[in-house]
Design a protein around this motif. Sequence first.
Motif, PDB file in Angstrom:
ATOM      1  N   ILE A  50     -54.710  24.149  47.915  1.00 25.08           N
ATOM      2  CA  ILE A  50     -54.356  25.229  47.012  1.00 25.08           C
ATOM      3  C   ILE A  50     -53.666  24.185  45.545  1.00 25.08           C
ATOM      4  CG2 ILE A  50     -52.752  26.881  46.199  1.00 25.08           C
ATOM      5  CD1 ILE A  50     -52.932  27.721  49.132  1.00 25.08           C
ATOM      6  N   PRO A  51     -54.151  24.310  44.506  1.00 24.15           N
ATOM      7  CA  PRO A  51     -53.805  23.737  43.514  1.00 24.15           C
ATOM      8  C   PRO A  51     -52.410  23.383  43.329  1.00 24.15           C
ATOM      9  CG  PRO A  51     -55.345  25.198  42.698  1.00 24.15           C
ATOM     10  CD  PRO A  51     -55.003  25.558  43.899  1.00 24.15           C
ATOM     11  N   SER A  52     -51.683  22.186  43.111  1.00 22.98           N
ATOM     12  CA  SER A  52     -50.392  21.647  43.254  1.00 22.98           C
ATOM     13  C   SER A  52     -49.542  22.659  42.167  1.00 22.98           C
ATOM     14  CB  SER A  52     -50.294  20.353  43.030  1.00 22.98           C
ATOM     15  OG  SER A  52     -50.568  20.003  41.635  1.00 22.98           O
ATOM     16  N   GLU A  53     -50.289  22.887  41.189  1.00 16.46           N
ATOM     17  CA  GLU A  53     -49.362  23.743  40.137  1.00 16.46           C
ATOM     18  C   GLU A  53     -48.918  25.124  40.653  1.00 16.46           C
ATOM     19  OE1 GLU A  53     -53.167  23.306  38.761  1.00 16.46           O
ATOM     20  OE2 GLU A  53     -52.228  21.185  39.317  1.00 16.46           O
ATOM     21  N   GLU A  54     -50.008  25.809  41.418  1.00  8.77           N
ATOM     22  CA  GLU A  54     -49.343  27.096  42.171  1.00  8.77           C
ATOM     23  C   GLU A  54     -48.586  26.757  43.183  1.00  8.77           C
ATOM     24  OE1 GLU A  54     -52.791  29.134  43.468  1.00  8.77           O
ATOM     25  OE2 GLU A  54     -53.965  28.714  41.265  1.00  8.77           O
ATOM     26  N   ALA A  55     -48.672  25.633  43.977  1.00  8.76           N
ATOM     27  CA  ALA A  55     -47.664  25.402  45.057  1.00  8.76           C
ATOM     28  C   ALA A  55     -46.425  25.098  44.397  1.00  8.76           C
ATOM     29  CB  ALA A  55     -48.255  24.363  45.575  1.00  8.76           C
ATOM     30  N   TRP A  56     -46.218  24.364  43.346  1.00 14.14           N
ATOM     31  CA  TRP A  56     -44.823  24.104  42.843  1.00 14.14           C
ATOM     32  C   TRP A  56     -44.376  25.557  42.211  1.00 14.14           C
ATOM     33  CZ3 TRP A  56     -41.556  20.773  43.301  1.00 14.14           C
ATOM     34  CH2 TRP A  56     -41.732  19.527  43.944  1.00 14.14           C
ATOM     35  N   ALA A  57     -45.000  26.229  41.618  1.00 12.34           N
ATOM     36  CA  ALA A  57     -44.663  27.612  41.006  1.00 12.34           C
ATOM     37  C   ALA A  57     -43.983  28.384  42.074  1.00 12.34           C
ATOM     38  CB  ALA A  57     -45.796  28.170  40.145  1.00 12.34           C
ATOM     39  N   MET A  58     -44.516  28.548  43.180  1.00  6.70           N
ATOM     40  CA  MET A  58     -44.280  29.162  44.413  1.00  6.70           C
ATOM     41  C   MET A  58     -42.805  28.561  45.068  1.00  6.70           C
ATOM     42  SD  MET A  58     -44.092  28.693  47.797  1.00  6.70           S
ATOM     43  CE  MET A  58     -45.638  27.433  47.884  1.00  6.70           C
ATOM     44  N   ALA A  59     -42.751  27.198  44.968  1.00 11.14           N
ATOM     45  CA  ALA A  59     -41.500  26.491  45.488  1.00 11.14           C
ATOM     46  C   ALA A  59     -40.339  26.733  44.629  1.00 11.14           C
ATOM     47  CB  ALA A  59     -41.935  24.855  45.826  1.00 11.14           C
ATOM     48  N   ASN A  60     -40.531  26.584  43.283  1.00  4.60           N
ATOM     49  CA  ASN A  60     -39.543  26.732  42.408  1.00  4.60           C
ATOM     50  C   ASN A  60     -38.990  28.028  42.126  1.00  4.60           C
ATOM     51  OD1 ASN A  60     -39.783  24.022  41.491  1.00  4.60           O
ATOM     52  ND2 ASN A  60     -41.321  24.625  39.915  1.00  4.60           N
ATOM     53  N   ILE A  61     -39.501  28.986  42.776  1.00  2.28           N
ATOM     54  CA  ILE A  61     -38.878  30.496  42.882  1.00  2.28           C
ATOM     55  C   ILE A  61     -37.619  30.376  43.548  1.00  2.28           C
ATOM     56  CG2 ILE A  61     -39.194  32.785  44.093  1.00  2.28           C
ATOM     57  CD1 ILE A  61     -42.230  32.639  43.325  1.00  2.28           C
ATOM     58  N   LEU A  62     -37.807  29.342  44.679  1.00  2.00           N
ATOM     59  CA  LEU A  62     -36.469  29.341  45.518  1.00  2.00           C
ATOM     60  C   LEU A  62     -35.607  28.012  45.161  1.00  2.00           C
ATOM     61  CD1 LEU A  62     -37.864  29.891  48.879  1.00  2.00           C
ATOM     62  CD2 LEU A  62     -36.737  31.680  47.406  1.00  2.00           C
ATOM     63  N   TRP A  63     -36.429  27.114  44.602  1.00  3.46           N
ATOM     64  CA  TRP A  63     -35.387  25.820  44.127  1.00  3.46           C
ATOM     65  C   TRP A  63     -34.657  26.227  42.870  1.00  3.46           C
ATOM     66  CZ3 TRP A  63     -34.533  21.724  47.150  1.00  3.46           C
ATOM     67  CH2 TRP A  63     -34.060  20.509  46.584  1.00  3.46           C
ATOM     68  N   GLU A  64     -35.224  26.700  41.970  1.00  4.94           N
ATOM     69  CA  GLU A  64     -34.631  26.926  40.824  1.00  4.94           C
ATOM     70  C   GLU A  64     -33.764  28.159  40.602  1.00  4.94           C
ATOM     71  OE1 GLU A  64     -37.702  26.512  37.708  1.00  4.94           O
ATOM     72  OE2 GLU A  64     -38.029  24.635  38.299  1.00  4.94           O
ATOM     73  N   ALA A  65     -33.687  28.973  41.741  1.00  6.60           N
ATOM     74  CA  ALA A  65     -32.773  30.303  41.789  1.00  6.60           C
ATOM     75  C   ALA A  65     -31.332  29.736  41.918  1.00  6.60           C
ATOM     76  CB  ALA A  65     -33.568  31.146  43.005  1.00  6.60           C
ATOM     77  N   PRO A  66     -30.452  30.695  41.495  1.00  9.85           N
ATOM     78  CA  PRO A  66     -28.994  30.708  41.709  1.00  9.85           C
ATOM     79  C   PRO A  66     -28.771  30.378  43.204  1.00  9.85           C
ATOM     80  CG  PRO A  66     -29.706  32.421  39.937  1.00  9.85           C
ATOM     81  CD  PRO A  66     -30.845  32.087  40.416  1.00  9.85           C
ATOM     82  N   GLU A  67     -27.928  29.588  43.484  1.00 12.43           N
ATOM     83  CA  GLU A  67     -27.919  29.188  44.979  1.00 12.43           C
ATOM     84  C   GLU A  67     -27.375  30.610  45.613  1.00 12.43           C
ATOM     85  OE1 GLU A  67     -24.225  27.190  47.096  1.00 12.43           O
ATOM     86  OE2 GLU A  67     -25.283  25.773  46.083  1.00 12.43           O
ATOM     87  N   ALA A  68     -26.546  31.317  45.171  1.00 19.24           N
ATOM     88  CA  ALA A  68     -26.145  32.515  45.953  1.00 19.24           C
ATOM     89  C   ALA A  68     -27.165  33.646  46.140  1.00 19.24           C
ATOM     90  CB  ALA A  68     -24.773  33.256  45.154  1.00 19.24           C
ATOM     91  N   GLU A  69     -28.238  33.559  45.344  1.00 20.42           N
ATOM     92  CA  GLU A  69     -29.337  34.604  45.558  1.00 20.42           C
ATOM     93  C   GLU A  69     -30.149  34.177  46.516  1.00 20.42           C
ATOM     94  OE1 GLU A  69     -32.736  36.144  42.409  1.00 20.42           O
ATOM     95  OE2 GLU A  69     -30.744  35.583  41.424  1.00 20.42           O
ATOM     96  N   VAL A  70     -30.550  32.951  46.948  1.00 22.50           N
ATOM     97  CA  VAL A  70     -31.269  32.438  48.065  1.00 22.50           C
ATOM     98  C   VAL A  70     -30.591  32.060  49.253  1.00 22.50           C
ATOM     99  CG1 VAL A  70     -33.086  32.300  46.390  1.00 22.50           C
ATOM    100  CG2 VAL A  70     -31.545  30.255  46.799  1.00 22.50           C
ATOM    101  N   LEU A  71     -29.191  31.784  49.285  1.00 18.52           N
ATOM    102  CA  LEU A  71     -28.575  31.032  50.384  1.00 18.52           C
ATOM    103  C   LEU A  71     -27.316  31.678  50.436  1.00 18.52           C
ATOM    104  CD1 LEU A  71     -29.405  27.370  49.859  1.00 18.52           C
ATOM    105  CD2 LEU A  71     -30.335  28.611  51.565  1.00 18.52           C
TER     106      LEU A  71
END
Length: 201
Positions: A129-150
């Motif tokens: 899968i293209p890395s741009e699509e993979a990074w876009a998916m990972a960033n949904i959680l990595w760049e989210a406010p901490e309290a929203e995902v953990l």
Amino acid sequence: MEDRLILEEAFRFHGHICWASAIGARAGLVALRELGVTRTGTSGELHCIVEVGNNHGAQCFTDGVQYATGCTLGKGNIEKAGWGKLAITLINKKEEKAVRVSYRPTRHKMIAESDFMKKRAAGIPPTQIPSEEAWAMANILWEAPEAEVLSVGPVGPYAWEDFGEIMGLKPCDSCGEMVSVAYLRMVGDKCMCIPCSGYDQ
């Protein structure tokens, strides 16, 4: 090491970019912060209980945790609880205190609807899968406010009894392969590994 670089290295360690190892790495970093410790290079400082089970989706979470915390299978300072959950308890063995961090599903629908996950559902391997699509998916959680995902629990006491590392290897009298002495079994007058001995464990 900068957090973003840790994420990149965690993906390299894991073998591909994915959301579960991303949130695992983030959970590990948060747990380190809460305990006021840094990534461990030995087995005597930290111990991690990761709550994943066997043969279920998102076990990749564990590789993110391992890379971020330094608690690894090889050092024997990580164990699976087997509950099928994306959560960890990180224990500071010396100070006998711990913190539990778990994944919150508030953005999980966004993950499921990402281009990356649609292709995974269609059977396309993650490495194709293209890395741009993979990074876009990972960033949904990595760049989210901490309290929203953990969810981050309080740091609390955790009694720890360390039995130390069992040293010593001996060859099995049957197959000749090296075995930790704690895993040798006596069969008559022979010391054998578990598979050769016929014992279940």
